[in-house]
Design an enzyme around this catalytic site. Sequence first.
Site, short mmCIF file in Angstrom:
data_model
loop_
_atom_site.label_atom_id
_atom_site.label_comp_id
_atom_site.label_asym_id
_atom_site.label_seq_id
_atom_site.Cartn_x
_atom_site.Cartn_y
_atom_site.Cartn_z
N GLY A 9 0.83 -1.19 0.00
CA GLY A 9 0.00 0.00 0.00
C GLY A 9 0.87 1.25 0.00
CB CYS A 10 0.03 4.69 0.92
SG CYS A 10 0.79 6.31 1.09
CG PHE A 11 5.88 5.16 -0.30
CD1 PHE A 11 5.35 6.40 -0.05
CD2 PHE A 11 6.49 4.96 -1.54
CE1 PHE A 11 5.42 7.44 -0.96
CE2 PHE A 11 6.58 6.00 -2.46
CZ PHE A 11 6.04 7.24 -2.16
CD1 TRP A 12 4.06 9.07 1.95
CD2 TRP A 12 1.92 9.69 2.04
NE1 TRP A 12 3.88 10.07 1.04
CE2 TRP A 12 2.58 10.47 1.07
CE3 TRP A 12 0.56 9.90 2.25
CZ2 TRP A 12 1.93 11.45 0.33
CZ3 TRP A 12 -0.08 10.87 1.52
CH2 TRP A 12 0.61 11.64 0.57
CG ASP A 88 -3.43 3.66 -0.13
OD1 ASP A 88 -3.87 4.81 -0.33
OD2 ASP A 88 -2.77 3.34 0.86
#
Length: 172
Positions: A9-12, A88
């Site tokens: 998913g989102c690397f954040w 995401d």
Amino acid sequence: MEKALFAGGCFWCMVEPFEEQPGILTVLSGYTGGHVENPTYEQVKSQTSGHTEAVLIEFDPKMISYEALIEIYWNQTDPTDAMGQFMDRGDSYRPVIYYYSEEQKAIAEASKTALENSGRYTEEIVTKIEEASTFYEAEEEHQEFYKKNPRRYKQEKAERAEWESANAKGEQ
């Protein structure tokens, strides 16, 4: 030192859970697995480069094992969702454990089998295990996002948890 590479998913949202562990030297946000050299965030987000958003972890195996990193990974992802993670959606958010050695591959495969046999999920575990390819570091504004943008990060985490709760998929 060794490297580990995970997409989930989102690397954040993937950086902090790893970065706060002892033995972790660096966690970089970036892109891997695609067909475009030096992709930008916009290219990856548009789903046209073939890359996944991923985190590259440099770690000291004397302080934290690859097995422990895999366990952290499983707790950050939905291994039953092949086309995204939480809110995401799309190919660039697919769950993948990338390996750098045959040993890492064997550990990842054994861990996946153990998860499949655990009964924790009723749906198929679809996380891929693939050989690591070129990793491209994301733009600076995406590095350590949780520290640079704590309010937005908190919102992302809350939305992710809310989505997960509303869309629970067979987790027991």
